[in-house]
Scaffold this active site. Structure first.
Site, PDB file in Angstrom:
ATOM      1  N   SER A 148       0.856  -1.175   0.000  1.00 47.20           N
ATOM      2  CA  SER A 148       0.000   0.000   0.000  1.00 47.20           C
ATOM      3  C   SER A 148       0.892   1.225   0.000  1.00 47.20           C
ATOM      4  O   SER A 148       2.078   1.144   0.371  1.00 47.20           O
ATOM      5  CB  SER A 148      -0.895  -0.009   1.255  1.00 47.20           C
ATOM      6  OG  SER A 148      -1.484   1.255   1.485  1.00 47.20           O
ATOM      7  N   TYR A 161      -2.230  -1.185  10.551  1.00 51.30           N
ATOM      8  CA  TYR A 161      -2.143  -1.326   9.099  1.00 51.30           C
ATOM      9  C   TYR A 161      -0.817  -0.771   8.577  1.00 51.30           C
ATOM     10  O   TYR A 161      -0.121  -1.411   7.776  1.00 51.30           O
ATOM     11  CB  TYR A 161      -3.325  -0.604   8.450  1.00 51.30           C
ATOM     12  CG  TYR A 161      -3.498  -0.856   6.978  1.00 51.30           C
ATOM     13  CD1 TYR A 161      -4.256  -1.926   6.525  1.00 51.30           C
ATOM     14  CD2 TYR A 161      -2.928  -0.008   6.030  1.00 51.30           C
ATOM     15  CE1 TYR A 161      -4.437  -2.151   5.161  1.00 51.30           C
ATOM     16  CE2 TYR A 161      -3.099  -0.229   4.673  1.00 51.30           C
ATOM     17  CZ  TYR A 161      -3.854  -1.298   4.246  1.00 51.30           C
ATOM     18  OH  TYR A 161      -4.031  -1.524   2.898  1.00 51.30           O
TER      19      TYR A 161
END
Length: 266
Positions: A148, A161
């Protein structure tokens, strides 16, 4: 005086994964579903791994007309031993599964932090560990970790995350260094916000964390740092994954293919 040689015609080499076995985690929806279909379209036999059995069956049904096959494999990646066993014999490994919770650190449940790190960092390690013996044995392998932009940049309220994705980027580079002499590449694909259920589910949490209405989250939070003001489609990410598995990417390893709409250009 002799004439210069005629220019060599360039021919695109299609992705052909016929005879290859791929494994994709988080395959029942979003990016994982798109990756599974793309690799199966290239002829691969794809082990589609997810907790969602019904979603996997629907995916397999949708793939029936493709040149490859999709084999549903119901698995909870918190079962790390089972994850490692599932990866045995794979030629292509796509670590994609993920989960998200948006909370300030002081309110972040420790058990959820642990689960996020287990699914998104420890499970990829175990899957890579399970896949490498076969890849090394044949002198060829492709590891693609769906990271990401949060593997490169932090955001508030996403401690688990961001930590997992930063760790995944490092794990991917280590696998690249170890596998280079044995024909195995390892890379990350690092997108910004993709049009997936994972992103849609965090809008309410983002609104609450930032103290704004939900309808303002997309423009004022999710796309604030992106020069391209739209969500990425899962199929765009799948095409980047496919490129890294293809014949023209054999020298691409230990890096991140960033699909962030200009986010990290700031």
């Amino acid at each position: 005086m002799t004439a210069p040689p005629a220019p060599t015609a360039l021919h695109a080499t299609p992705l052909d994964l016929g005879g290859r076995t791929a494994l994709v985690t988080g395959a029942a929806g979003g990016i994982g579903r798109a990756c599974t279909l793309r690799l199966a379209a290239a002829g691969a036999k794809v082990r589609a791994v997810d907790r969602d059995g019904a979603g996997l069956e629907a995916l397999a049904e949708h793939s029936r007309d493709l040149s490859g096959t999709v084999e549903p494999h119901v698995l909870d990646l918190t079962d790390l031993d089972a994850a490692e066993l599932a990866a045995a014999g794979t030629d292509v490994l796509v670590n994609n599964a993920g989960l998200q919770l948006v909370r300030p650190i002081e309110e972040f449940p420790p058990d959820v932090f642990h689960t996020v790190l287990t699914v998104m960092l420890e499970a990829p390690f175990r899957l890579i560990r399970g896949a490498l013996p076969h890849m090394y044995g044949q002198g060829w392998g492709r590891i693609v970790n769906v990271s990401s932009v949060h593997g490169l940049r932090a955001s508030a309220y996403k401690s688990a995350y961001v930590a997992a994705k930063h760790g995944l980027e490092g794990l991917s580079k280590t696998a690249a260094l170890e596998g280079a002499a044995r024909g195995v590449t390892s890379n990350c694909v690092s997108p910004a916000y993709v049009r997936t259920p994972l992103v849609e589910r965090q809008i309410a949490d983002q609104a609450r964390a930032h103290g704004i209405p939900e309808e303002r989250v997309l423009s004022e939070v999710l796309l604030q740092d992106s020069a391209v003001k739209r969500l990425i489609e899962p199929e765009d990410v799948a095409e980047a994954v496919a490129y890294l598995c293809g014949p023209r990417a054999s020298f691409v390893t230990g890096t991140s293919l960033v699909l962030d709409g200009g986010w990290t250009a700031h």
